[in-house]
Design a protein around this motif. Sequence first.
Motif, PDB file in Angstrom:
ATOM      1  N   THR A  29       1.306  -2.322  -8.038  1.00  0.00           N
ATOM      2  CA  THR A  29       0.058  -2.011  -7.361  1.00  0.00           C
ATOM      3  C   THR A  29       0.351  -1.835  -5.877  1.00  0.00           C
ATOM      4  N   THR A  30      -0.626  -1.364  -5.138  1.00  0.00           N
ATOM      5  CA  THR A  30      -0.428  -1.200  -3.694  1.00  0.00           C
ATOM      6  C   THR A  30      -0.314  -2.547  -2.988  1.00  0.00           C
ATOM      7  N   SER A  31      -0.704  -3.636  -3.655  1.00  0.00           N
ATOM      8  CA  SER A  31      -0.536  -4.971  -3.079  1.00  0.00           C
ATOM      9  C   SER A  31       0.792  -5.610  -3.488  1.00  0.00           C
ATOM     10  N   GLY A  32       1.609  -4.874  -4.284  1.00  0.00           N
ATOM     11  CA  GLY A  32       2.943  -5.348  -4.631  1.00  0.00           C
ATOM     12  C   GLY A  32       3.065  -6.060  -5.960  1.00  0.00           C
ATOM     13  N   THR A  56      -4.631   3.032  -7.418  1.00  0.00           N
ATOM     14  CA  THR A  56      -3.426   3.628  -6.858  1.00  0.00           C
ATOM     15  C   THR A  56      -2.244   2.722  -7.153  1.00  0.00           C
ATOM     16  N   TYR A  57      -1.149   3.316  -7.609  1.00  0.00           N
ATOM     17  CA  TYR A  57       0.060   2.588  -7.975  1.00  0.00           C
ATOM     18  C   TYR A  57       1.270   3.258  -7.343  1.00  0.00           C
ATOM     19  N   ILE A  58       2.380   2.568  -7.399  1.00  0.00           N
ATOM     20  CA  ILE A  58       3.655   3.108  -6.921  1.00  0.00           C
ATOM     21  C   ILE A  58       4.669   2.954  -8.051  1.00  0.00           C
ATOM     22  N   ASN A  60       8.616   3.044  -8.912  1.00  0.00           N
ATOM     23  CA  ASN A  60       9.953   2.963  -8.318  1.00  0.00           C
ATOM     24  C   ASN A  60      10.980   3.351  -9.369  1.00  0.00           C
ATOM     25  N   SER A  70      10.407   5.887  -4.302  1.00  0.00           N
ATOM     26  CA  SER A  70       9.099   5.321  -4.632  1.00  0.00           C
ATOM     27  C   SER A  70       8.080   6.429  -4.516  1.00  0.00           C
ATOM     28  N   PRO A  72       3.956   7.337  -5.051  1.00  0.00           N
ATOM     29  CA  PRO A  72       2.606   6.870  -5.362  1.00  0.00           C
ATOM     30  C   PRO A  72       1.912   7.813  -6.356  1.00  0.00           C
ATOM     31  N   ILE A  74      -2.132   8.143  -8.637  1.00  0.00           N
ATOM     32  CA  ILE A  74      -3.490   7.635  -8.844  1.00  0.00           C
ATOM     33  C   ILE A  74      -3.810   7.668 -10.340  1.00  0.00           C
TER      34      ILE A  74
END
Length: 76
Positions: A29-32, A56-58, A60, A70, A72, A74
Amino acid sequence: YTIYPTIVSSTINIDFYQELNATNYSIITTSGQLVSKGKLTNQYNELDLNSLAQGTYIINIEFNNQKLNSTPFIKR
């Protein structure tokens, strides 16, 4: 390699220019927070993202324990 689409509803594709061994992915997640991880074993890979909530995600990508990129995306 190519990751597409960047706005997804159910699946995301990861295509490599050649087959690679020891390639892993992780989705955070965008918060890690880690929400998914696994191995990519083919030149053309399709990941099922139906279990992810909208947001929203990342993603890797790692090859031989080295982070390649990495990207991003949606999830809708």
